[in-house]
Design an enzyme around this catalytic site. Sequence first.
Site, PDB file in Angstrom:
ATOM      1  N   ASP A 257       0.862  -1.175   0.000  1.00  0.00           N
ATOM      2  CA  ASP A 257       0.000   0.000   0.000  1.00  0.00           C
ATOM      3  C   ASP A 257       0.908   1.238   0.000  1.00  0.00           C
ATOM      4  OD1 ASP A 257      -2.176   1.680  -0.024  1.00  0.00           O
ATOM      5  OD2 ASP A 257      -3.276   0.605   1.537  1.00  0.00           O
TER       6      ASP A 257
HETATM    7  C1  NOJ Z   1      -4.100   3.810  -0.049  1.00  0.00           C
HETATM    8  C2  NOJ Z   1      -5.274   2.893   0.084  1.00  0.00           C
HETATM    9  O1  NOJ Z   1      -5.239   2.232   1.334  1.00  0.00           O
HETATM   10  C3  NOJ Z   1      -5.375   1.844  -1.004  1.00  0.00           C
HETATM   11  O2  NOJ Z   1      -6.601   1.199  -0.880  1.00  0.00           O
HETATM   12  C4  NOJ Z   1      -5.199   2.460  -2.355  1.00  0.00           C
HETATM   13  O3  NOJ Z   1      -5.288   1.472  -3.347  1.00  0.00           O
HETATM   14  C5  NOJ Z   1      -3.861   3.166  -2.413  1.00  0.00           C
HETATM   15  N1  NOJ Z   1      -3.834   4.209  -1.407  1.00  0.00           N
HETATM   16  C6  NOJ Z   1      -3.567   3.756  -3.777  1.00  0.00           C
HETATM   17  O4  NOJ Z   1      -4.363   4.842  -4.023  1.00  0.00           O
END
Ligand code: NOJ
Length: 714
Positions: A257
Amino acid sequence: MSRIEDLLERMTLAEKLGQLTMTASGYAVTGPVIAGDSTESIRDGTIGNLLNMIGAGPVHEMQRIAVEQSRLGIPLLIGLDIIHGHRTLFPIPLGETAVFDPATWERTAREAAREAAADGLAMTFAPMLDVSRDLRWGRTAEGPGEDTLIGVLMAHAKVRGFQGDDPSAPDALAACAKHFCAYGPVMGGREYAAVDISERTLREVHLPPFEAAVKAGVETIMPAFTDLNGIPMTMHIPLLRDYLRGDLGWDGVLVSDYNAIGELIKHGVAADLVEAATLSLKAGVDIDMMAGAYRHGLPIALERGLVTIDEIDTCVRRVLRLKERLGLFDDPYRRGRKAEKADAIRQRRELARDVGARSITMLRNQNGALPLDPPPRRLCVLGPLADAAAEMRGPWFAASEPDDPVSVLAGLRDGFPGTGIVHATGAAIDDTDETGIGDAVALCDDADAVILCLGERANMSGEAASRAYPELPGRQEALARAAIARARARGTPVIAILFSGRPLVIPWLADNADAILAAWFPGSQAGHAVADVLAGRVSPGGRTPISWPRALGQVPVFYGQRPSGRPMDPKDPYTSRYLDVANDPLYPFGHGLGYGRFTYANLRLSTDTLRECDVVQIGVDVSNEGEREAEETVFLFTRDKVACVTRPLLELRGFAKIRLDAGRTGTVEMSLAGSELRFLDAGLRGVFEPGDVEVLVGPCADRAQLLGASLRQI
Ligand code: NOJ
């Protein structure tokens, strides 16, 4: 030698780490912007993957730099959060779950993939499969609700929908099952907080949807930001390496993430980026999203002997294989080459309207307040979400435009052409100003019905949007009280439509509005979807995939709780209960009314004994005793009465739909395999135990509304 092995032999360390790096990007008037970097890094091969680029032109421009100007010409993998649509938005995932229709879940993902691929993209960071039993957690909006089986079915449908039969097709995307694993039970429902749950809960509740995604062939998985019982998921060797890659034999790409590898420092398990990168690489995380930890940390880790080049190569191989499977080597411009036909776009919008209407969940309908058929002469539409097109998109909106959605007001004007519609906001979504309420509610006086459009702002759910008071924010309840008092004095019905990314705690409204619709956030066609339901053109099809509490203190309240040794007994104070609120939720899992009125009779099983290898057929007669045609969702639960460990009070085994004209009776058939009744014993080994099982069928997880029959496991 294969293309990948040949490339690996020729790649420098920096180029290898580039393939393990994903960086945020965008397109400004001045040209492409790469977060903290420049397109030069694509040219020199030190950035191999991007997120957030929008539009076929910009995507292809980036791709051209990688393919035509970098030394090895390796195409970029470019992804975006296409959560519930790309330009056309369907209802938010929690709302879409309420439709309880896997074919629809798959279709919306297929359409989202088509639309995003037409914009040149090759990857989505979806589906989110986190089971949520805590509505304080804002990401409840993005997932399948409280039930594991629904998560399993959602995983299958979404992976198939996004990826299609062939991930290299020009209209297919790589899906990303996220957030692995058990992100939902963050402590206190507070975003990014620690997670501490039992091994049983992990295995029974949180892992199965991910296992289903793997079985469906998901190309990528994203570890959660959170820790699990002390180990951050981004470095979780037992679950990432041993379980996913080992037990499940999955060889897809693990993408961290956003900055999660860097955050291992704040978790307190790594002193610096070198250690953080080492920990993630050892767990088999292939792509570092936005931490720069692999690019900057792994060369040092390699020098210090903390990691080996083989470990790095293994990840690079997986990333290159994904690019190959997506067809990017053969033709990096395959996605986004052809603009979509107007017809495809039109049909997609119709689908969004249909799914939007079917996701609307009617929680209450007193004295036939709904539908508004015949159309009222005058309608008074109040509330801050009536004329709020952008809010209808919900917390994730991909490439959609803020003014694209149809507002409720616009939808009502279109759907009730002969009705005089007056409108006032009355109160803002979230401030303390009550001065507009008086004038607004005065508009109720001349109306035949009052519609209150209430709820959350779109960004009050989703990521980083936990709420300790998940009620109607601001002065909206004051507006509702004033409007209901004014309307009641003249006998005018008041219909509350709630927009939210979670159930809201609304005890007063639940007792006082004539009708309540949970509309979640319906997406691009919100206003039309709402009007279709209000007018009775569509019977509300939504069933809540998560229990609505009476009071926040009940949370977590979910239907699959395990029994107490002292179950609630109103006559005995020493039983499991609250002093100040009932135990049961305000609206149970599965609750949702339609414009029909269904009764159940004659539950029958094809056998009264069941071996693990058998399948029992279950039939029930369903009658529509209402006055309108409608569709009913029929749920099948079981209850294992005596087992070697305590089993949940109800376990969902399936559901089915039946559409019936007024006055008609039909039969619903479902089946249950003995193997579905396996559970984990005290040693967490799967067992099929002889003994009695209740089979329960009905409209929701309220025991009093279920018909039961008995089955003996042998
Ligand atoms: C953080 C989020 O937790 C995740 O779900 C997302 O895919 C990523 N950012 C990318 O935007």
